[in-house]
Design a protein around this motif. Structure first.
Motif, short mmCIF file in Angstrom:
data_model
loop_
_atom_site.label_atom_id
_atom_site.label_comp_id
_atom_site.label_asym_id
_atom_site.label_seq_id
_atom_site.Cartn_x
_atom_site.Cartn_y
_atom_site.Cartn_z
N ARG A 131 -2.79 -3.78 5.59
CA ARG A 131 -2.47 -5.17 5.27
C ARG A 131 -3.54 -6.14 5.78
NH1 ARG A 131 3.88 -6.30 6.04
NH2 ARG A 131 3.29 -7.95 4.59
N GLU A 189 -5.48 -1.83 2.23
CA GLU A 189 -4.18 -2.25 1.71
C GLU A 189 -3.06 -1.75 2.61
OE1 GLU A 189 -5.01 -2.64 -3.10
OE2 GLU A 189 -4.15 -0.79 -2.28
N SER A 213 -7.82 -4.99 -6.18
CA SER A 213 -6.94 -4.61 -5.08
C SER A 213 -5.90 -5.71 -4.84
CB SER A 213 -7.75 -4.37 -3.80
OG SER A 213 -8.20 -5.60 -3.26
N LYS A 214 -4.96 -5.42 -3.97
CA LYS A 214 -3.91 -6.38 -3.62
C LYS A 214 -4.41 -7.42 -2.62
CE LYS A 214 -0.39 -2.75 -4.12
NZ LYS A 214 0.64 -1.96 -3.40
#
Length: 496
Positions: free
Chosen positions: A135, A132, A160-161
């Motif tokens: 990115r 994360e 998660s993102k």
């Protein structure tokens, strides 16, 4: 019940379901034409260059998706607990490592596999947090154990993102493990020994990353501005309609234009109505579009064709859009933003062009006729032989159109993205259908657009109220794969 309907659009040694080349590679087209070398150099003069089409020039074409992968299992021997002592976890790890690396190479992604499996929930949390922070575009978790921290790790990944794929070979999960993640937005679980589904999962991660970087030129109106395409991640760069017209007027009948026009006339089954000059004029639009792509650093193109050109001495871009879609550049009619997203989705996921069309009900056959005046010819895939076509006039009785003939009995999929531009309206929706080609309609004697393919869809939807407009038809039954992509991309899929 999830079922396998068509092979994965990758070509590797994982029993994939559709024989596809690396979609980042240019098509081996045989039409004559000049090039934008290196993905954006100027159009060359001199002799025509065969086999190398105009290239996309935008950030999407330059995007190298980043995928982080890891195995998860307990550190000790399997013993009595599933998958049991009969399961050779090290052999599985070696096999799936090779298959992931091969798939990543063909996709052209930056792929990083954790050197050792995740042996604890703390390690899992650290791995997700690092991805994360960096990115990453996607997470890919291979579950090699049903016990202890394995499925809690899968849940951490799913929450998660980052968009994620969970691959659970048989013996590493019960339905009690997978049920909690079956419909998790942003995550897709594949529970199977068939790595082709996992390979498609990696392709979805790559396609989603590229879509988020894609820029589409919109040739319409009088103003210049950029705007996002709802929650699709695609950027729309609006340029005035006069941009196309002025460029068209500057472009002469070069050797490249004439060579491509002659090649179209040579390969057509027949030429009806459309004159040689009509074909030349149409091919000019291809090179005009290439110059605009280069100038705007764009990956796709659309235009308010009729609004911009109907009263101008410039050809409608029917041939140009057909050829660009053959050459891996999404080209969309009528500045329709939903069709922009649909066409880009088809290109990036399935390595083939689609056909944007106007749906017409045929109540006698309980079918939908997809009608438009621009259709790609490489419907089987960018690296496959084109379908036969005629050169005819547009339904406005002007300009030149390749009337592509669809294979009767071919399975096809329809996709229609309905963007929600207001966040309060919720996520965008995608209408999905699958069916079978019945016939190619003759126009005339029928009226309307000259490319008219009749499809009988599976869902039993009343044809008079078939939902959507400008749906994109394309070869193959990919209903399940599109549903998975919608779940991964957090958009709402509706099968009709």
């Amino acid at each position: 019940m999830r079922k396998k309907t068509s092979r994965c659009p990758l070509e590797c040694s994982c029993n994939n379901y559709v024989d596809r080349r690396d979609f980042l590679r240019g098509s081996a087209g045989m039409l004559a034409g000049s090039v934008l070398l290196g993905g954006c150099s100027s159009i060359m003069s001199g002799p025509a260059v065969k086999g190398v089409p105009i290239r996309a020039c935008g950030p999407g074409s330059k995007c190298v998706p980043v995928i982080r992968a890891a195995f998860v299992r307990r550190k000790e021997d399997y013993g009595m607990w599933w998958p049991g002592a009969v399961y050779d976890g090290e052999a599985a790890r070696k096999k799936y490592t090779a298959q992931m690396q091969e798939t990543a190479k063909k996709l052209g992604v930056k792929f990083t596999l954790r050197p050792e499996p995740i042996y604890s929930l703390t390690e899992a949390e650290q791995w997700v947090a690092k991805a994360e922070a960096d990115r990453a575009d996607g997470l890919f978790l291979v579950v090699l154990d049903r016990q202890q921290h394995s499925w809690p790790t899968a849940r951490k990944v799913a929450q998660s993102k980052i968009s994620s794929i969970i691959f659970s070979p048989l013996g590493t999960s019960f339905t009690t493990n997978t049920v909690h993640l079956a419909e998790a937005p942003g995550c897709v679980v594949y529970s199977t020994n068939d790595f082709s589904q996992a390979a498609y999962g990696m392709k979805m991660l790559s396609a989603a990353a590229k879509m988020r970087q894609t820029r589409c030129v919109v040739i319409k109106g009088k103003k210049r501005y950029d705007t996002p395409l709802a929650d699709m991640g695609i950027s729309l760069r609006h340029v005035p309609a006069k941009t196309f017209i002025e460029e068209y007027r500057r472009l002469g009948e070069s050797k490249e234009v004439l060579a491509m026009a002659e090649d179209y006339m040579r390969r057509a089954r027949q030429r009806r109505g459309a004159t040689r000059q009509d074909v030349i004029n149409g091919v000019k639009s291809y090179y005009v579009a290439g110059k605009i792509l280069e100038k705007e650093q764009a990956d796709a193109i659309t235009m308010d064709c009729l609004g911009a050109l109907w009263n101008q001495k410039a050809s409608l871009p029917c041939i140009a859009w057909s050829r660009m879609n053959d050459d891996r550049i999404p080209a969309i009619c009528e500045a329709d933003s939903g069709a922009v997203a649909s066409m880009i989705m088809v290109h990036y996921l399935f390595d083939r062009p689609g056909f944007q069309q106007d749906p017409v009900a045929d109540t006698a056959d309980d079918a939908i006729i997809g009608a438009h005046c621009s259709c790609a010819t490489r419907l089987n895939g960018f690296d496959k032989s084109p379908e036969p076509f005629d050169l005819v006039h547009h339904h406005g009785n002007r300009d030149a159109v390749p009337r592509t003939l669809w294979q009767k009995g071919m399975r096809v999929t329809s996709v229609d993205v309905l963007p929600n531009f207001k966040k309060t309206d919720g996520p965008s929706r995608v209408l999905i259908s699958a069916g079978t080609v019945l016939e190619n309609m003759e126009v005339p004697p029928s009226g309307g657009c000259v490319v008219s393919v009749k499809v009988k869809f599976d869902g039993g939807q009343e044809v008079l109220s078939f939902p959507g407009f400008h749906q994109v038809f394309f070869y193959g039954d990919y209903k399940e794969q599109l549903k998975d992509f919608c779940q991964l991309y957090k958009i709402k899929a509706q099968v009709v």
